[in-house]
Enzyme design. Structure first.
Site: not given
Ligand SMILES: *Cc1c(COP(=O)(O)O)cnc(C)c1O
Length: 427
Positions: A17, A275
């Site tokens: 970003y 994550k």
């Molecule tokens: C970070 C996030 C995503 C996207 O995940 P990436 O691994 O960055 O593609 C989708 N949904 C939620 C709730 C998130 O916090």
């Protein structure tokens, strides 16, 4: 080792970003260990971000390192088409066991955004498989964030997600107002009136309702009442709409429950996790559906195949580390750790309400948020925090922390003191 070529970085590399042509400062990191990030210049920073919710066990963990070493000596990767392997099976077993009862069909995706794409694809293919081609839109709530790919973006908050940049390309879906009642506030049934009206009006076009359970993360760091989620489940059942819970940020203990859905005792039809899945080591995510969805798609057109299959699907290295990380969560102290962080964040951040620039302070699980009245200058705040020996990255009007679960009370105090110093600076 070569010195870090920051000039090259600034000229040639996009960071998340940011503009390539007027980049913000970036801080070169040499290593990280426990809850500390070590900069190239030797300074140690207490990490308040857990690398965007992911490094729950801290960095450079001996058990996770060992899992990676053991696996890389066998194979780093092998295709998943027509092949399977132990790490994928170990990981999927744990996901089936840990996620709410009923979720048992696992798709291994390569990032959170992709797991959302897959969830949406599953929902649409499920409806087609039932002969309900008309149910091809989605319902979501404002202030949400579900990722940066196009289907995921189409269900992000239209303003935060800058939908106007991509008008005519992003699919048009239905947006309910963001929930307003916080988990600790009194519930009023009127909170879901607008949502109910959308279900009533559009249910025959809606395949699925997708939302982040209890905590809306990157779309505004907002917390909402579990009764909202209960009502969402009831409306989905009443109107034959699938419920997709995006637990990518909330999953694996962050909110004080293993999954945020558990605050409402709700089981979604499809759950996305990412994550923290690999303990912050490697990019990996998963989409987990009920057997009913898997069977319906399986009996549908195209031979029942779910039409998705990334090149690096089920990457053994990532799966091995994730399986180890989930094992550590299952036998570890995350519950006590998260509860202690929650308590301390509340005690140490709540007094900041009194600061002139502060609009709101809210804490939930191991997440602490200070919302300012006006946008925070990221470059300025970043330098301020680094000078105080902490890593905290604000966005918009929000200064927030969601540290690794292993953080010690004194280290957590360093984070909250730094936020406090920012709020009180120059006064
Ligand atoms: C970070 C996030 C995503 C996207 O995940 P990436 O691994 O960055 O593609 C989708 N949904 C939620 C709730 C998130 O916090």
């Amino acid at each position: 080792m070569q010195p870090i070529d920051l000039a090259f970085d600034q000229r040639h590399i996009w960071h998340p970003y940011t503009s390539l042509t007027s980049p913000l400062p970036t801080y070169p990191v040499a290593s990280a260990s426990g809850v500390e990030i070590v900069l190239e210049d030797g300074r140690h920073l207490i990490d308040g971000m857990a690398s965007w919710w992911s490094a729950v066990h801290g960095y450079n963990h001996p058990e996770l390192n060992q899992a990676a070493h053991t696996q890389i000596d066998r194979m780093a990767h092998v295709m998943f088409g027509g092949i399977t392997h132990g790490p994928a099976i170990d990981l999927a077993k744990q996901l089936v066991a840990m996620t709410p009862e009923g979720l048992d069909a696992v798709f291994l995706a390569d990032s959170g955004s992709i797991s959302v794409e897959v969830a949406i694809k599953m929902a649409l293919q499920y409806q087609v498989s039932r002969g309900l081609q008309g149910k091809n839109q989605l319902l979501t709530i404002r202030q949400g964030y579900h990722g940066d790919t196009f289907a995921a973006m189409s269900v992000c908050d239209p303003i935060n997600g800058m939908h106007e940049l991509f008008t005519g390309i992003l699919a048009k879906h239905h947006f309910a107002p963001a929930p307003t009642i916080k988990p600790w506030e009194a519930w009023h049934d009127s909170e879901t009136d607008a949502l109910e009206a959308l279900f009533e009006q559009h249910h025959d076009r809606i395949a699925a309702f997708i939302l982040e359970p209890i905590v809306q993360g990157a779309g505004g760091m907002r917390f909402y009442h579990p009764n909202y989620l209960r009502k969402a489940r009831a409306l989905c059942d009443q109107y034959d709409v699938l419920l997709i819970a995006d637990e990518i940020a909330t999953g694996f203990g962050r909110t004080g429950r293993l999954f945020a859905c558990e605050h409402a005792n709700v089981v979604p039809d499809i759950m996305c996790v990412g994550k923290a899945l690999s303990g912050g080591y490697m990019t990996l995510a998963a989409t987990i559906a009920t057997r009913h969805i898997a069977e319906t798609i399986g009996a549908g057109p195209g031979g029942g195949a779910l039409m998705h299959g990334p090149t690096f699907m089920g990457n053994p290295l990532a799966c091995a580390v994730a399986a180890q990380s989930l094992g550590m969560i299952q036998r570890g102290d995350w519950q006590e750790q998260v509860d202690a962080i929650a308590l301390q964040l509340k005690q140490e951040l709540t007094p900041l309400h009194a600061c002139a620039g502060v609009a709101d302070v809210r804490c939930f699980g191991a997440i602490g948020v200070v919302e300012m009245h006006s946008p925070v200058d990221v470059a300025e705040a970043q330098k301020f925090f680094v000078d105080l020996g902490v890593w905290i990255r604000p966005f918009g009007r929000l200064i927030y922390v969601m540290p690794p679960y292993i953080i010690k009370p004194a280290q957590l105090s360093q984070l909250t003191h730094a936020i406090s110093a920012w709020c009180q600076r120059g006064k």
